[in-house]
Design a protein around this motif. Structure first.
Motif, mmCIF file in Angstrom:
data_model
loop_
_atom_site.group_PDB
_atom_site.id
_atom_site.type_symbol
_atom_site.label_atom_id
_atom_site.label_comp_id
_atom_site.label_asym_id
_atom_site.label_seq_id
_atom_site.Cartn_x
_atom_site.Cartn_y
_atom_site.Cartn_z
ATOM 1 N N LEU A 360 50.388 -6.992 -38.754
ATOM 2 C CA LEU A 360 51.619 -7.779 -38.809
ATOM 3 C C LEU A 360 51.352 -9.158 -39.399
ATOM 4 O O LEU A 360 52.184 -9.702 -40.128
ATOM 5 C CB LEU A 360 52.221 -7.912 -37.407
ATOM 6 C CG LEU A 360 53.490 -8.758 -37.268
ATOM 7 C CD1 LEU A 360 54.633 -8.165 -38.079
ATOM 8 C CD2 LEU A 360 53.889 -8.890 -35.799
ATOM 9 N N PRO A 364 54.182 -10.256 -42.306
ATOM 10 C CA PRO A 364 55.048 -10.697 -41.204
ATOM 11 C C PRO A 364 56.477 -10.202 -41.377
ATOM 12 O O PRO A 364 56.996 -10.097 -42.495
ATOM 13 C CB PRO A 364 54.990 -12.225 -41.299
ATOM 14 C CG PRO A 364 53.818 -12.537 -42.168
ATOM 15 C CD PRO A 364 53.672 -11.382 -43.103
ATOM 16 N N LYS A 366 60.410 -10.138 -38.842
ATOM 17 C CA LYS A 366 61.086 -10.572 -37.623
ATOM 18 C C LYS A 366 62.026 -9.476 -37.165
ATOM 19 O O LYS A 366 62.808 -8.956 -37.948
ATOM 20 C CB LYS A 366 61.865 -11.870 -37.878
ATOM 21 C CG LYS A 366 62.497 -12.476 -36.635
ATOM 22 C CD LYS A 366 63.115 -13.833 -36.968
ATOM 23 C CE LYS A 366 63.680 -14.511 -35.727
ATOM 24 N NZ LYS A 366 64.228 -15.863 -36.042
ATOM 25 N N LEU A 382 48.531 -14.714 -36.462
ATOM 26 C CA LEU A 382 49.970 -14.538 -36.682
ATOM 27 C C LEU A 382 50.642 -15.823 -37.155
ATOM 28 O O LEU A 382 51.643 -15.780 -37.881
ATOM 29 C CB LEU A 382 50.636 -14.041 -35.402
ATOM 30 C CG LEU A 382 50.341 -12.588 -35.014
ATOM 31 C CD1 LEU A 382 50.748 -12.321 -33.570
ATOM 32 C CD2 LEU A 382 51.053 -11.619 -35.956
ATOM 33 N N TYR A 405 58.679 -14.298 -35.219
ATOM 34 C CA TYR A 405 58.611 -12.831 -35.169
ATOM 35 C C TYR A 405 59.731 -12.185 -34.356
ATOM 36 O O TYR A 405 59.886 -10.965 -34.392
ATOM 37 C CB TYR A 405 57.251 -12.388 -34.618
ATOM 38 C CG TYR A 405 56.126 -12.697 -35.577
ATOM 39 C CD1 TYR A 405 55.854 -11.859 -36.659
ATOM 40 C CD2 TYR A 405 55.364 -13.843 -35.434
ATOM 41 C CE1 TYR A 405 54.840 -12.148 -37.554
ATOM 42 C CE2 TYR A 405 54.339 -14.150 -36.326
ATOM 43 C CZ TYR A 405 54.087 -13.302 -37.390
ATOM 44 O OH TYR A 405 53.083 -13.589 -38.293
#
Length: 507
Positions: A360, A364, A366, A382, A405
């Motif tokens: 992730l 990335p 969300k 992250l 996220y």
């Protein structure tokens, strides 16, 4: 004066949690609401600290009291006067400042002198016989390293064999986030006032706070009518989330959990997560893993449904399952990457851990249907920062992760933080040093996944899962100690906490 509201029971601590920067205003508003002066609150704080000292160390006859040049020092002057009146021997060292003492602290200082007390400079030799040290040097406003002479007094207190009682917070510990930018008191006990501050529960707090006690100074009822922005969750909270099951319930009612992971050589991670899910009440657990792992997993735990991970079985499982857990032992090769790409398209509740988080960080996104459970190193990846930046403000890090996220974030560590996109935030007041061993995070993933499948919201499942996980480890530690604790040791105690009607609080 109310009775000391803590004793030896950590479950008497409030569940409300307030930002450190709100303390001064809360204190003023509460005093105004009850018609009290701030000096009267200081007198209550000092009395509460003295009463606790006498409860914990009833044989102590000689106290060393360290007072700072602020209201925390004022509390120390009150303790000194009460101890002197009780016939104890008191040696009081005070740090002078460039500005006058705050009004309330000056009143307390004058009352100490009027009672025949003596104030010594901070650099005098300490008495040979000291049985308890009272730390009233620095309060909740600290946000930088302690300066001299405070730093020297803190280090000297830490070297001394006498136990330390910290008043409100151990000097040097930052109340906002639990960091220690400089020398910090190693307290045997801390008595905090009015409201709990995050820095007492997370970060480096456990190295410095000792046994945490609380006194509301009679503001408890007023404070309970205010809306605390955050919360402390512990064993006493479990019944809020987990009710006894209906007698007629069956496995279909208790969640169908899909667990994806365990590349070649990492069967242990997915096995721990899967068994934790079963032990937490999941109705059915289906594991998709590397073909080499099927036999060992079924032999170790025949209650699992285990199949080889491929496109066909993954499509079928994602259609079948209520909740998806992916990441334990997943790896970062094409096998794991392909599984994550397919699984991430699902709109069902899911939990990502371990290598799913590392992947992730590379790509990335969300989403609101996901729980992520990073440890500080994963959180740093992250957010593309250093791990030290995560640890420098764990609350802020959790909030940044949620903002980036979405969903729910479980930032693991001593004082695990749970935060949601809706602004909820809690610190789990459970767990111990024995949990610093491989596989503990896999067990947590299985617990949270199972509770999500039992129709808890993502946030509630995360809170309840963190508490049950840490409480089971605390139970193991109480029976066997912390060194040598295995992640699988939690299974023998977990049932006590996912069935809270059976549990006995253990700290």
């Amino acid at each position: 004066m109310t009775d000391l509201n803590s004793g030896e029971n950590p479950y008497s601590l409030p569940h409300s949690l307030w930002p450190a920067e709100a303390m001064a205003e809360l204190e003023k508003q509460g005093a105004d609401a009850l018609g009290l002066t701030l000096y009267e609150l200081m007198l209550r704080a000092g009395e509460a600290a003295f009463n606790l000292l006498r409860q914990r160390w009833p044989q102590a006859e000689h106290l060393l009291i360290l007072c700072g040049h602020g209201n925390n020092g004022g509390d120390g002057y009150v303790v000194a006067r009460l101890a002197h009146s009780a016939g104890l021997t008191v040696t009081l060292l005070a740090c002078e400042g460039s500005k006058p003492l705050p009004e309330e602290a000056a009143q307390a200082r004058n009352a100490w002198l009027a009672a025949g007390g003596v104030i010594h400079a901070p650099d005098i030799p300490w008495p040979e016989r000291v049985e308890v040290i009272v730390d009233a040097l620095l309060g909740t406003g600290l946000n930088r390293p302690a300066r001299e002479p405070y730093a020297a007094l803190i280090e000297q207190a830490n070297r001394h064999p006498a136990p330390v009682l910290a008043v409100d917070i151990p000097s040097g510990l930052v109340a906002a986030n639990g960091t220690t930018p400089g020398p910090t008191i190693l307290a045997a006990a801390t008595l905090t006032f009015i409201a709990l501050k995050p820095g007492l529960l997370t970060g480096k707090a456990r190295d410095h706070v000792g046994r945490l006690h609380y006194h509301g100074l009679s503001l408890d009822r007023w404070l309970s009518g205010q809306n605390a922005p955050w919360s402390r969750v512990d064993v006493g909270s479990l019944s809020n989330w987990l009710a006894p099951r209906r007698a007629s319930s069956h496995k279909g009612d208790n969640g169908r959990l899909v667990m994806i992971g365990g590349d070649r050589g990492t069967a242990g991670a997915i096995r721990l997560a899967a068994e934790a899910a079963l032990r937490s009440g999941a109705g059915l657990v289906r594991v998709l893993t590397h073909a080499d792992n099927i036999g060992p997993l079924l032999t170790a735990r025949p209650e699992l449904m285990v199949d080889e991970l491929n496109d066909k079985t993954l499509d079928s499982a994602l259609e079948w399952g209520d909740v998806v857990v992916i990441g334990p032992g997943l790896g970062q090769e094409s096998w794991g990457k392909n599984a994550l790409k397919k699984a991430e398209k699902s709109q069902k509740p899911m939990l990502w851990d371990a290598d799913a988080l590392n992947l992730l960080a590379i790509r990335p996104d969300k989403r609101q249907n996901r729980i992520i459970t990073p440890h500080p190193g994963e959180a740093a990846r992250l957010l593309n920062v250093k791990t030290s930046e995560i640890e420098s403000d764990r609350l802020l890090a959790a909030q940044r992760l949620v903002k980036r996220y979405g969903g729910v974030v479980v930032l693991k560590g001593a004082g695990t933080i749970i935060a949601s996109q809706q602004g909820q935030l809690a610190i789990a007041d459970v767990g111990n040093a024995g949990m610093g061993s491989g596989g503990m995070g896999d067990v947590l993933s299985g617990i949270i996944g199972a509770l999500t499948g039992q129709k808890l919201s993502l946030y509630d499942a995360s809170c309840a899962g963190c508490v049950a996980h840490g409480a089971a480890a605390d139970r193991v530690a109480s029976l066997r100690g912390t060194r040598g604790m295995l992640a699988s040791d939690l299974f023998s105690q977990l049932y006590l906490y996912v069935n809270p009607e059976m549990s006995t609080p253990v700290k």
